[in-house]
Design a protein around this motif. Structure first.
Motif, mmCIF file in Angstrom:
data_model
loop_
_atom_site.group_PDB
_atom_site.id
_atom_site.type_symbol
_atom_site.label_atom_id
_atom_site.label_comp_id
_atom_site.label_asym_id
_atom_site.label_seq_id
_atom_site.Cartn_x
_atom_site.Cartn_y
_atom_site.Cartn_z
ATOM 1 N N UNK A 121 17.672 -47.076 -25.341
ATOM 2 C CA UNK A 121 16.837 -48.171 -25.842
ATOM 3 C C UNK A 121 16.198 -48.953 -24.703
ATOM 4 N N UNK A 122 16.915 -49.099 -23.600
ATOM 5 C CA UNK A 122 16.386 -49.823 -22.448
ATOM 6 C C UNK A 122 15.939 -48.869 -21.342
ATOM 7 N N UNK A 123 15.965 -47.560 -21.648
ATOM 8 C CA UNK A 123 15.595 -46.510 -20.691
ATOM 9 C C UNK A 123 16.407 -46.621 -19.396
ATOM 10 N N UNK A 172 9.462 -49.395 -8.088
ATOM 11 C CA UNK A 172 9.444 -50.436 -9.112
ATOM 12 C C UNK A 172 8.327 -51.443 -8.978
ATOM 13 N N UNK A 173 7.997 -51.861 -7.766
ATOM 14 C CA UNK A 173 6.956 -52.866 -7.575
ATOM 15 C C UNK A 173 5.583 -52.272 -7.905
ATOM 16 N N UNK A 174 4.877 -52.899 -8.836
ATOM 17 C CA UNK A 174 3.567 -52.403 -9.223
ATOM 18 C C UNK A 174 3.624 -51.193 -10.125
ATOM 19 N N UNK A 175 4.833 -50.810 -10.565
ATOM 20 C CA UNK A 175 4.999 -49.657 -11.440
ATOM 21 C C UNK A 175 4.437 -49.982 -12.822
ATOM 22 N N UNK A 176 3.790 -49.028 -13.447
ATOM 23 C CA UNK A 176 3.261 -49.228 -14.792
ATOM 24 C C UNK A 176 4.372 -49.186 -15.839
ATOM 25 N N UNK A 177 5.547 -48.727 -15.436
ATOM 26 C CA UNK A 177 6.698 -48.674 -16.326
ATOM 27 C C UNK A 177 7.457 -49.992 -16.232
ATOM 28 N N UNK A 178 7.426 -50.785 -17.318
ATOM 29 C CA UNK A 178 8.025 -52.116 -17.234
ATOM 30 C C UNK A 178 9.548 -52.060 -17.092
ATOM 31 N N UNK A 179 10.168 -50.919 -17.445
ATOM 32 C CA UNK A 179 11.605 -50.784 -17.240
ATOM 33 C C UNK A 179 11.920 -50.750 -15.745
ATOM 34 N N UNK A 180 11.093 -50.047 -14.981
ATOM 35 C CA UNK A 180 11.281 -49.996 -13.529
ATOM 36 C C UNK A 180 11.003 -51.348 -12.891
ATOM 37 N N UNK A 181 10.014 -52.063 -13.423
ATOM 38 C CA UNK A 181 9.698 -53.398 -12.913
ATOM 39 C C UNK A 181 10.885 -54.328 -13.131
ATOM 40 N N UNK A 182 11.516 -54.226 -14.294
ATOM 41 C CA UNK A 182 12.689 -55.048 -14.583
ATOM 42 C C UNK A 182 13.808 -54.754 -13.594
ATOM 43 N N UNK A 183 14.005 -53.474 -13.260
ATOM 44 C CA UNK A 183 15.039 -53.105 -12.308
ATOM 45 C C UNK A 183 14.684 -53.582 -10.907
ATOM 46 N N UNK A 184 13.405 -53.523 -10.571
ATOM 47 C CA UNK A 184 12.938 -54.026 -9.274
ATOM 48 C C UNK A 184 13.287 -55.508 -9.116
ATOM 49 N N UNK A 185 13.023 -56.278 -10.174
ATOM 50 C CA UNK A 185 13.320 -57.709 -10.127
ATOM 51 C C UNK A 185 14.817 -57.964 -10.063
ATOM 52 N N UNK A 186 15.575 -57.178 -10.822
ATOM 53 C CA UNK A 186 17.027 -57.351 -10.809
ATOM 54 C C UNK A 186 17.598 -57.038 -9.431
ATOM 55 N N UNK A 187 17.166 -55.931 -8.836
ATOM 56 C CA UNK A 187 17.681 -55.540 -7.515
ATOM 57 C C UNK A 187 17.365 -56.592 -6.463
ATOM 58 N N UNK A 188 16.184 -57.183 -6.567
ATOM 59 C CA UNK A 188 15.792 -58.188 -5.587
ATOM 60 C C UNK A 188 16.439 -59.544 -5.828
ATOM 61 N N UNK A 189 17.117 -59.700 -6.951
ATOM 62 C CA UNK A 189 17.826 -60.954 -7.217
ATOM 63 C C UNK A 189 19.249 -60.922 -6.666
#
Length: 250
Positions: free
Chosen positions: A80-82, A107-124
């Motif tokens: 569900x969350x890929x 993840x940064x600039x990725x068109x896949x919002x699931x990867x973007x979410x992971x990018x933000x999480x990793x950087x937090x």
């Protein structure tokens, strides 16, 4: 009506309206906070009740509750969350992927919002105090190696696709990922037997399209990008048929 009386009534009306608005905002805020608190407690309870192999990581279970939210109970993955399964991935691979997200080439600039979410999480995450890779490793299922399982009986159609996919895997994937999908740390190739076929297919599509492996800093990603470049849609279907048959879903 006298001006002073009219003014007083206006002020009373305005004050009453303001009080009602504040009460409404307060009620909505209370509902929101209650819902958020309940969700937070649910995550903490899920993490606290889980039983990783190392009982000494109680603090990390609470700290990384958000990992469980996306990657599922026991870090077994969540379509569900890929989010892929992490519970059988080696810590060296998890750590390298977290580094690729924080290095801005995944993840940064990725068109896949699931990867973007992971990018933000990793950087937090604070790399100095929080080791997400060690947290993931603590969930490992150590009763048997993570390898492809021999499939049962296949019908004629499935067998044809399976054999085609196996041929492609043996010639294009096995050198790095292992003959039975066990992975290879020396080339940073993850154990494919630990990942779901839908996730593998998605990542190969990203390598083929340049969403992954295009950055010069992503050395291992470039290797995978080159290997995936000449795979056709028919090849991917055959590979997926093979992986779906040999990856243990239990």
């Amino acid at each position: 009506m006298k001006p002073s009386i009219q003014s007083s009534l206006h002020n009373i009306t305005r004050t009453t309206a303001t009080c009602c608005l504040r009460m409404l905002v307060g009620a909505v805020t209370a509902v929101f906070l209650t819902s958020s608190l309940a969700k937070s407690e649910e995550i903490e309870v899920t993490a606290a009740n889980a039983k990783p192999s190392d009982p000494s990581i109680a603090f990390e279970r609470r700290t990384f509750g958000s990992c469980l939210t996306c990657h599922g109970s026991g870090l077994k993955g969540n379509f569900a969350t890929r989010a892929p399964a992490l519970n059988q991935l080696p810590s060296w691979y998890v750590r390298r992927q977290l580094e690729s997200f924080t290095a801005d080439y995944r993840g940064k600039g990725d068109s896949d919002h699931y990867s973007v979410a992971m990018y933000r999480m990793a950087n937090s995450l604070d790399p100095g105090t929080l080791d997400a890779a060690a947290f993931v490793e603590s969930w490992h299922i150590n009763d048997k190696p993570t390898m492809f399982e021999t499939p049962g009986n296949l019908n004629t159609t499935d067998q044809s696709a399976f054999l085609t996919g196996k041929g492609l895997y043996d010639t294009k994937c096995a050198d790095c990922h292992g003959a039975r999908g066990e992975g290879n740390e020396h080339v940073s190739a993850p154990p494919l037997a630990a990942l779901a076929p839908w996730y593998i297919e998605k990542q190969v599509d990203k390598f083929r399209s340049g969403l992954r492996g295009a950055d010069e800093a992503d050395i291992y990603g470039q290797i995978m990008s080159g290997a995936a470049a000449d795979l056709s849609s028919e090849d991917m279907s055959a590979l997926n048929a093979y992986l779906s048959a040999v990856i243990d879903k239990n």
